[in-house]
Design a protein around this motif. Structure first.
Motif, PDB file in Angstrom:
ATOM      1  N   VAL A  27      38.871  34.504  22.122  1.00  0.00           N
ATOM      2  CA  VAL A  27      38.179  34.096  23.714  1.00  0.00           C
ATOM      3  C   VAL A  27      36.791  34.517  24.252  1.00  0.00           C
ATOM      4  O   VAL A  27      36.504  35.426  23.921  1.00  0.00           O
ATOM      5  CB  VAL A  27      39.317  34.379  24.635  1.00  0.00           C
ATOM      6  CG1 VAL A  27      38.118  34.134  25.991  1.00  0.00           C
ATOM      7  CG2 VAL A  27      40.710  33.734  24.653  1.00  0.00           C
ATOM      8  N   ALA A  28      35.636  33.211  24.979  1.00  0.00           N
ATOM      9  CA  ALA A  28      34.248  33.964  25.038  1.00  0.00           C
ATOM     10  C   ALA A  28      34.371  34.676  26.269  1.00  0.00           C
ATOM     11  O   ALA A  28      33.924  35.708  26.755  1.00  0.00           O
ATOM     12  CB  ALA A  28      33.830  32.882  24.171  1.00  0.00           C
ATOM     13  N   VAL A  29      35.149  33.902  27.337  1.00  0.00           N
ATOM     14  CA  VAL A  29      34.654  34.067  28.749  1.00  0.00           C
ATOM     15  C   VAL A  29      36.147  34.062  29.450  1.00  0.00           C
ATOM     16  O   VAL A  29      36.431  32.801  29.407  1.00  0.00           O
ATOM     17  CB  VAL A  29      33.234  33.835  29.341  1.00  0.00           C
ATOM     18  CG1 VAL A  29      33.475  33.768  30.958  1.00  0.00           C
ATOM     19  CG2 VAL A  29      32.571  33.283  28.475  1.00  0.00           C
ATOM     20  N   VAL A  30      36.854  35.097  30.383  1.00  0.00           N
ATOM     21  CA  VAL A  30      37.470  35.052  31.250  1.00  0.00           C
ATOM     22  C   VAL A  30      36.862  35.460  32.930  1.00  0.00           C
ATOM     23  O   VAL A  30      36.499  36.668  32.508  1.00  0.00           O
ATOM     24  CB  VAL A  30      38.368  35.852  30.634  1.00  0.00           C
ATOM     25  CG1 VAL A  30      39.561  36.229  32.157  1.00  0.00           C
ATOM     26  CG2 VAL A  30      39.313  36.217  29.652  1.00  0.00           C
ATOM     27  N   ASP A  31      37.319  34.282  33.347  1.00  0.00           N
ATOM     28  CA  ASP A  31      36.173  34.055  34.971  1.00  0.00           C
ATOM     29  C   ASP A  31      37.831  34.432  35.532  1.00  0.00           C
ATOM     30  O   ASP A  31      38.717  34.012  35.604  1.00  0.00           O
ATOM     31  CB  ASP A  31      36.386  32.829  35.553  1.00  0.00           C
ATOM     32  CG  ASP A  31      34.737  32.719  34.541  1.00  0.00           C
ATOM     33  OD1 ASP A  31      34.076  33.084  34.527  1.00  0.00           O
ATOM     34  OD2 ASP A  31      35.116  31.388  34.947  1.00  0.00           O
ATOM     35  N   VAL A  32      37.756  35.527  36.619  1.00  0.00           N
ATOM     36  CA  VAL A  32      38.933  36.643  37.375  1.00  0.00           C
ATOM     37  C   VAL A  32      38.663  35.887  38.744  1.00  0.00           C
ATOM     38  O   VAL A  32      37.397  36.148  39.203  1.00  0.00           O
ATOM     39  CB  VAL A  32      38.393  38.093  37.264  1.00  0.00           C
ATOM     40  CG1 VAL A  32      39.563  38.701  38.187  1.00  0.00           C
ATOM     41  CG2 VAL A  32      38.771  38.179  35.669  1.00  0.00           C
ATOM     42  N   MET A  33      39.105  35.044  39.559  1.00  0.00           N
ATOM     43  CA  MET A  33      39.474  34.617  40.479  1.00  0.00           C
ATOM     44  C   MET A  33      40.412  34.804  41.479  1.00  0.00           C
ATOM     45  O   MET A  33      41.703  34.160  41.176  1.00  0.00           O
ATOM     46  CB  MET A  33      39.579  32.663  39.483  1.00  0.00           C
ATOM     47  CG  MET A  33      38.717  32.965  38.671  1.00  0.00           C
ATOM     48  SD  MET A  33      36.667  32.497  39.531  1.00  0.00           S
ATOM     49  CE  MET A  33      36.626  31.100  40.621  1.00  0.00           C
ATOM     50  N   PRO A  34      39.817  35.849  42.070  1.00  0.00           N
ATOM     51  CA  PRO A  34      41.119  35.991  43.281  1.00  0.00           C
ATOM     52  C   PRO A  34      41.125  34.575  44.529  1.00  0.00           C
ATOM     53  O   PRO A  34      40.307  33.676  44.254  1.00  0.00           O
ATOM     54  CB  PRO A  34      40.156  37.590  44.361  1.00  0.00           C
ATOM     55  CG  PRO A  34      38.840  37.391  43.883  1.00  0.00           C
ATOM     56  CD  PRO A  34      39.154  36.238  42.694  1.00  0.00           C
ATOM     57  N   PRO A  35      42.538  35.306  45.563  1.00  0.00           N
ATOM     58  CA  PRO A  35      42.201  33.658  46.044  1.00  0.00           C
ATOM     59  C   PRO A  35      41.252  33.808  46.909  1.00  0.00           C
ATOM     60  O   PRO A  35      40.644  35.043  47.799  1.00  0.00           O
ATOM     61  CB  PRO A  35      43.757  34.221  46.499  1.00  0.00           C
ATOM     62  CG  PRO A  35      43.741  35.407  46.328  1.00  0.00           C
ATOM     63  CD  PRO A  35      43.402  35.988  45.255  1.00  0.00           C
ATOM     64  N   PHE A  36      40.922  33.472  47.337  1.00  0.00           N
ATOM     65  CA  PHE A  36      40.124  32.962  48.654  1.00  0.00           C
ATOM     66  C   PHE A  36      39.596  31.481  50.165  1.00  0.00           C
ATOM     67  O   PHE A  36      40.378  30.940  49.310  1.00  0.00           O
ATOM     68  CB  PHE A  36      38.193  32.802  48.334  1.00  0.00           C
ATOM     69  CG  PHE A  36      38.580  31.895  47.039  1.00  0.00           C
ATOM     70  CD1 PHE A  36      37.252  30.851  47.468  1.00  0.00           C
ATOM     71  CD2 PHE A  36      38.023  32.167  45.668  1.00  0.00           C
ATOM     72  CE1 PHE A  36      37.265  29.984  46.139  1.00  0.00           C
ATOM     73  CE2 PHE A  36      38.124  31.588  45.074  1.00  0.00           C
ATOM     74  CZ  PHE A  36      37.408  30.560  45.051  1.00  0.00           C
ATOM     75  N   ALA A  37      39.365  31.473  50.773  1.00  0.00           N
ATOM     76  CA  ALA A  37      39.781  30.959  51.677  1.00  0.00           C
ATOM     77  C   ALA A  37      38.455  29.568  51.944  1.00  0.00           C
ATOM     78  O   ALA A  37      38.083  29.873  50.964  1.00  0.00           O
ATOM     79  CB  ALA A  37      39.277  31.279  52.897  1.00  0.00           C
ATOM     80  N   GLY A  38      39.122  28.034  52.192  1.00  0.00           N
ATOM     81  CA  GLY A  38      38.152  26.968  51.782  1.00  0.00           C
ATOM     82  C   GLY A  38      37.704  26.436  50.353  1.00  0.00           C
ATOM     83  O   GLY A  38      37.431  25.516  50.204  1.00  0.00           O
ATOM     84  N   GLY A  39      39.009  26.873  49.351  1.00  0.00           N
ATOM     85  CA  GLY A  39      38.740  26.510  47.899  1.00  0.00           C
ATOM     86  C   GLY A  39      40.181  25.850  47.785  1.00  0.00           C
ATOM     87  O   GLY A  39      39.992  25.173  46.625  1.00  0.00           O
TER      88      GLY A  39
END
Length: 82
Positions: A70-82
């Motif tokens: 695996v090259a890249v992991v994006d860590v995405m927390p919950p956020f409004a409007g998404g």
């Protein structure tokens, strides 16, 4: 080597935009997340439960996911409007 990229609240908890982890030291997503030296460790630990992760563009919440190749992991927390 895998790059972990942090967004929004994850970036604030960790204190940087990204870190690089070695696959031999962090063979799974969970191990990689635990290896992060966060600016706010308590917030970072709590936040991991709520995040989703893009592993080379594929979304997952399974932190046992292997990072082998695996090259890249994006860590995405919950956020409004998404």
């Amino acid at each position: 080597m895998t790059v972990l990229r942090f967004f929004a609240a994850a970036r604030a908890a960790v204190g940087v935009d990204e870190v690089t982890v070695d696959g031999t030291d962090a063979p799974s997503l969970d191990a990689a997340l635990r290896s992060v030296d966060a600016a706010d460790p308590a917030r970072w630990t709590a936040l991991q439960e709520r995040c989703s992760y893009l592993v080379d563009g594929v979304t997952t919440r399974d932190r046992s996911t292997s990072l082998d190749g695996v090259a890249v992991v994006d860590v995405m927390p919950p956020f409004a409007g998404g």
